[in-house]
Motif scaffolding. Structure first.
Motif, short mmCIF file in Angstrom:
data_model
loop_
_atom_site.label_atom_id
_atom_site.label_comp_id
_atom_site.label_asym_id
_atom_site.label_seq_id
_atom_site.Cartn_x
_atom_site.Cartn_y
_atom_site.Cartn_z
N ASN A 59 -20.63 -97.31 33.91
CA ASN A 59 -21.29 -97.30 35.21
C ASN A 59 -21.68 -95.91 35.68
O ASN A 59 -20.97 -94.94 35.44
CB ASN A 59 -20.36 -97.92 36.28
N ALA A 60 -22.81 -95.85 36.39
CA ALA A 60 -23.20 -94.64 37.10
C ALA A 60 -22.34 -94.51 38.36
O ALA A 60 -21.53 -95.37 38.66
CB ALA A 60 -24.69 -94.69 37.46
N GLY A 61 -22.50 -93.40 39.08
CA GLY A 61 -21.72 -93.17 40.29
C GLY A 61 -20.43 -92.43 40.00
O GLY A 61 -20.36 -91.59 39.10
N PHE A 62 -19.39 -92.76 40.76
CA PHE A 62 -18.11 -92.06 40.66
C PHE A 62 -17.55 -92.11 39.24
O PHE A 62 -17.01 -91.13 38.71
CB PHE A 62 -17.13 -92.67 41.66
N ALA A 104 -29.26 -86.70 36.84
CA ALA A 104 -29.35 -86.74 38.30
C ALA A 104 -28.00 -86.45 38.95
O ALA A 104 -27.93 -85.76 39.97
CB ALA A 104 -29.87 -88.10 38.77
N HIS A 105 -26.92 -86.98 38.35
CA HIS A 105 -25.59 -86.72 38.89
C HIS A 105 -25.27 -85.23 38.80
O HIS A 105 -24.73 -84.64 39.75
CB HIS A 105 -24.54 -87.52 38.13
N ALA A 110 -24.58 -80.16 41.61
CA ALA A 110 -24.76 -78.71 41.47
C ALA A 110 -25.30 -78.04 42.72
O ALA A 110 -25.30 -76.82 42.83
CB ALA A 110 -25.69 -78.40 40.28
N LYS A 111 -25.75 -78.85 43.67
CA LYS A 111 -26.24 -78.29 44.92
C LYS A 111 -25.07 -77.75 45.73
O LYS A 111 -24.00 -78.36 45.79
CB LYS A 111 -26.98 -79.36 45.74
#
Length: 244
Positions: A59-62, A104-105, A110-111
């Motif tokens: 899964n994407a996300g956490f 994207a994660h 990284a911001k």
């Protein structure tokens, strides 16, 4: 490995406090734990200068963030020269992780200037250097058992992978062929076909499994009537390569 095992539970991802509580009790909730064998393999790879480790993500996300942390540790500790993220070619479920999700994660984390940003910037450097690679294959979105992997992919993994790490309940069921094995059937026997050493990190969310001692499953059943499906219990399963 605990970091990468438990986040599939939506409740775990809801807060850092919930995650800390799960990690603190993780050993009690594991019904099979082959960590020692995995550690021995990683030590061997480290002594050889690092191997190529395939991480079949879910899964994407956490959960994907914790997979990135696991990969970062594998490379940073010297166990892996490269971690190949085996992402979906296309999503079967809305949460399925694609290559663009990995990037994207990393970009989003990284911001800023905090600790998370510092770690994510290192991940970005690992992506640029090839230490983190993404490989998309249509197989991972298909309903086939792991022993029915296409021959070209099987040969590729056999010839190049030092360890295959499989994440998620659906991929675990793939490894078992979605068959109702005896719950205490040895995992290494069930997955003796594996093209490379195989590590499965799974929280139980379906009424099948293997490699769990009866004492442990009886304990789970006595305290939790939905233990096979509610995601509160987990396994760390390991099987050597088919030719070992």
């Amino acid at each position: 490995m605990d970091l990468s095992l438990w986040p599939a539970d939506a409740g775990v991802a809801s807060s850092s406090e919930a995650f800390d509580q799960v990690l603190a009790s993780s050993s009690e909730q594991l019904l099979a734990d082959d960590t020692e064998q995995v550690t021995q393999l990683l030590d061997t790879l480290r002594a050889k200068g690092g191997g190529v480790i395939d991480l079949v993500v879910d899964n994407a996300g956490f959960e994907l963030c914790t997979d990135l942390l696991l990969a970062d540790h594998l490379v940073g500790s010297g166990a892996a020269k490269c971690v190949r993220f085996r992402v979906k070619h296309h999503p079967t479920f809305v949460s399925d992780a694609l290559e663009r999700d990995v990037d994207a994660h990393i970009a989003e984390l990284a911001k800023g200037d905090g600790a998370a940003a510092s770690v994510a910037k290192r991940w970005g450097e690992r992506r640029a250097s090839g230490e983190f690679a993404c490989v998309a294959d249509t197989y991972w979105a298909m309903p086939y058992a792991l022993w029915d992997v296409p021959e070209t992919l099987y040969d590729h993994l056999r010839d190049s992978s030092s360890l295959i790490i499989v994440k998620g309940d659906a991929n675990y069921r793939r490894a078992l062929g979605d068959r109702p094995w005896p719950l205490d059937a040895p995992f290494a026997d069930v997955c003796s076909y594996a093209p490379a050493p195989l590590l499965c990190l799974r929280t139980l969310k379906a009424e099948l499994g293997c490699g769990m001692a009866k004492q442990g499953t009886d304990r789970a059943a006595s305290s939790d009537e939905t233990w096979l499906t509610d995601g509160r219990w987990g396994v760390v399963h390991f099987s050597p390569a088919a030719d070992e």
